[in-house]
Design an enzyme around this catalytic site. Sequence first.
Site, short mmCIF file in Angstrom:
data_model
loop_
_atom_site.label_atom_id
_atom_site.label_comp_id
_atom_site.label_asym_id
_atom_site.label_seq_id
_atom_site.Cartn_x
_atom_site.Cartn_y
_atom_site.Cartn_z
N ARG A 84 -18.82 68.16 -51.28
CA ARG A 84 -19.50 67.55 -50.15
C ARG A 84 -19.28 66.04 -50.19
O ARG A 84 -19.64 65.38 -51.15
CB ARG A 84 -21.00 67.86 -50.17
CG ARG A 84 -21.74 67.18 -49.04
CD ARG A 84 -23.22 67.47 -49.00
NE ARG A 84 -23.83 66.67 -47.93
CZ ARG A 84 -24.84 65.83 -48.14
NH1 ARG A 84 -25.37 65.69 -49.34
NH2 ARG A 84 -25.32 65.12 -47.12
N HIS A 129 -23.80 59.52 -43.12
CA HIS A 129 -24.59 59.34 -44.33
C HIS A 129 -24.99 57.87 -44.41
O HIS A 129 -24.66 57.14 -45.34
CB HIS A 129 -23.79 59.76 -45.58
CG HIS A 129 -24.66 60.08 -46.76
ND1 HIS A 129 -24.65 61.30 -47.42
CD2 HIS A 129 -25.57 59.33 -47.43
CE1 HIS A 129 -25.50 61.28 -48.43
NE2 HIS A 129 -26.08 60.11 -48.46
N ASN A 315 -31.82 68.57 -49.34
CA ASN A 315 -31.73 67.65 -50.48
C ASN A 315 -33.10 67.63 -51.15
O ASN A 315 -34.10 67.32 -50.49
CB ASN A 315 -31.38 66.22 -50.02
CG ASN A 315 -29.94 66.11 -49.56
OD1 ASN A 315 -29.19 67.08 -49.62
ND2 ASN A 315 -29.55 64.92 -49.11
N TYR A 317 -35.24 66.59 -54.87
CA TYR A 317 -35.21 65.92 -56.17
C TYR A 317 -36.49 66.04 -56.96
O TYR A 317 -36.48 66.03 -58.18
CB TYR A 317 -34.88 64.43 -55.98
CG TYR A 317 -33.46 64.18 -55.54
CD1 TYR A 317 -33.10 64.18 -54.19
CD2 TYR A 317 -32.46 63.96 -56.49
CE1 TYR A 317 -31.79 63.95 -53.79
CE2 TYR A 317 -31.15 63.74 -56.10
CZ TYR A 317 -30.83 63.74 -54.75
OH TYR A 317 -29.53 63.52 -54.35
N GLU A 383 -28.02 68.57 -52.05
CA GLU A 383 -28.16 67.57 -53.12
C GLU A 383 -29.31 67.96 -54.05
O GLU A 383 -30.35 68.40 -53.59
CB GLU A 383 -28.48 66.16 -52.58
CG GLU A 383 -27.32 65.47 -51.94
CD GLU A 383 -27.70 64.11 -51.39
OE1 GLU A 383 -28.59 63.45 -51.98
OE2 GLU A 383 -27.15 63.72 -50.35
O1 LIG Z 1 -39.36 54.25 -54.08
S1 LIG Z 1 -39.03 53.61 -52.78
O2 LIG Z 1 -39.69 54.36 -51.66
O3 LIG Z 1 -39.36 52.19 -52.75
C1 LIG Z 1 -37.31 53.71 -52.58
C2 LIG Z 1 -37.01 55.12 -52.18
C3 LIG Z 1 -35.52 55.26 -51.94
N1 LIG Z 1 -35.27 56.61 -51.43
C4 LIG Z 1 -35.73 57.61 -52.39
C5 LIG Z 1 -35.46 58.98 -51.90
N2 LIG Z 1 -34.07 59.13 -51.56
C6 LIG Z 1 -33.94 60.47 -51.03
C7 LIG Z 1 -32.80 61.08 -51.59
O4 LIG Z 1 -31.63 60.38 -51.13
C8 LIG Z 1 -30.48 61.07 -51.48
O5 LIG Z 1 -30.47 61.12 -52.88
C9 LIG Z 1 -29.66 60.24 -53.64
C10 LIG Z 1 -30.54 59.57 -54.66
O6 LIG Z 1 -31.45 58.72 -54.02
C11 LIG Z 1 -28.90 59.24 -52.81
O7 LIG Z 1 -27.94 58.58 -53.62
C12 LIG Z 1 -28.21 60.01 -51.70
O8 LIG Z 1 -27.29 59.21 -50.99
C13 LIG Z 1 -29.29 60.48 -50.74
O9 LIG Z 1 -28.74 61.44 -49.86
C14 LIG Z 1 -33.59 58.14 -50.60
C15 LIG Z 1 -33.86 56.76 -51.12
#
Ligand SMILES: O=S(=O)(O)CCCN1CCN(CCO[C@@H]2O[C@H](CO)[C@@H](O)[C@H](O)[C@H]2O)CC1
Length: 474
Positions: A84, A129, A315, A317, A383
Amino acid sequence: EDLEERDMFYKGLFPPNFAWGAATSAYQIEGGWNEDGKGPSIWDDYSHEWKITKNQTGDIACDSYHRYKEDVQMLKKLGVSHYRFSIAWSRIMADGTLNSLNKKGIDYYNNLINELLAYNIQPMVTLYHWDLPSALQKTDGWKDPEIVDKFAKYAEVCFVNFGDRVKFWITINEPFVVSWLGHGIGIMAPGVKEPAIGVYNVTHNIIKSHVKVYHLYNEKFRSRQHGKVGITLDCDWKEPLTYDAMDRYSAERSLKFKLGWFADPIFGQGDYPAVMKRFVARKSEQQGYSNSRLPEFTDEEKKQNKGAADFLGLNHYTTNLVGYKNRDNENSSYEADQDTVLSFDPCWNKSESDWLRVNPWGIRKLLKWIKNRYRSPVIYVTENGVSDDGQMDDVSRQRYYTKYINEILKSIKLDNVDVRGYMAWSLMDNFEWGSGFTQKFGLYHVDFDIDSRPRTPKASTVTYSKIIKDNGFH
Ligand SMILES: O=S(=O)(O)CCCN1CCN(CCO[C@@H]2O[C@H](CO)[C@@H](O)[C@H](O)[C@H]2O)CC1
């Protein structure tokens, strides 16, 4: 639960045609930010103007623009059947429109796709993206209703040029991040802070854009290209803080505000979740707005929305604990609209990202919730992964993948959820948005201090490739 159920790996196998893969995205790995006619994107602007951690940028990143053949070799060694990746809109259309079609950009993606197929690896392509062409942001980007047609024209260029070989299309990665983090609280590009109204207008246009592209594919390409078109949504599992009714309702409401916001229109009844409409309307009235801040779909649009996807890309996590909290006294925002408060269970292991705690059973609960709410849609986990600070003996990543994949196997075998693939985030360490290169998600290590960006397999590559070999891809 008994040992027998807990350790599915000893009990069952993934379906033989399960799609095992790894994922990346254009801005995070390609580099070549202004090479061969590529136009700037909002992430080029954001990293050049704003202080990303340690002033890092994606100007070079993993240099995959020049080193994509090395990436394909890594995928081959992992033993995956799918990869992907995303297409940078401004690499094939410098200003985002047909006036700036860029042949060298199209050539790059053709070369990558052909290299993957030469090694029998199927491309799964994300059209968007987060890297909107800067030129489109100048005309309000995703807030501009015209974006719907502009996105459809970009998608058509991709279907025409790559659709003979690409059979899996994801229109947009994580509209939640585009809307809330990009336009609501502005911690991601384009960094617009409009948490009360802009955030909902952006989402309205994103859903319309996805739906238009789905019907475009249906009407003009599916009969010849026989591919699948889906959308990738991110969602944390939402566990009630306590089992009081108010907390249980709040956790359910949080799932509808986070995932239902996009999934209800497309995989549900064609409209926003009822609880979302009710809460935003009530808050808007209290705040003196003449109408709800949540836009409305016409009956015709609801009909177009309903069922407008061949699969749901998920996605996932982490998990949040969700409690009830009356937030009427706060300024108007998407977050305050929900009357919820989020937290983590201290027993969930930390990662290198403060938003990511490890709680494997959360993915199984979320998959079951999706199956029940949307009548068992086809799901690809597009993801899943965990961050650390770059150790080569990445035990936490080995444990994370083993346990989350085990939960997905339980979803399939015990909960009959129709999960058809798994893309590990990420193939290699890359540019982690606002955190630059400080948070490592890769199965492969990348040394960003050396020009050749050497890739080195971490211990987790052995774990993941063994799971693939033992559990499915024959
Ligand atoms: O704590 S804060 O709110 O101040 C910052 C939050 C930043 N967010 C967290 C959740 N993430 C979702 C998953 O985001 C995904 O997961 C990967 C890891 O992040 C990224 O590298 C991928 O590009 C994305 O698709 C997107 C970015």
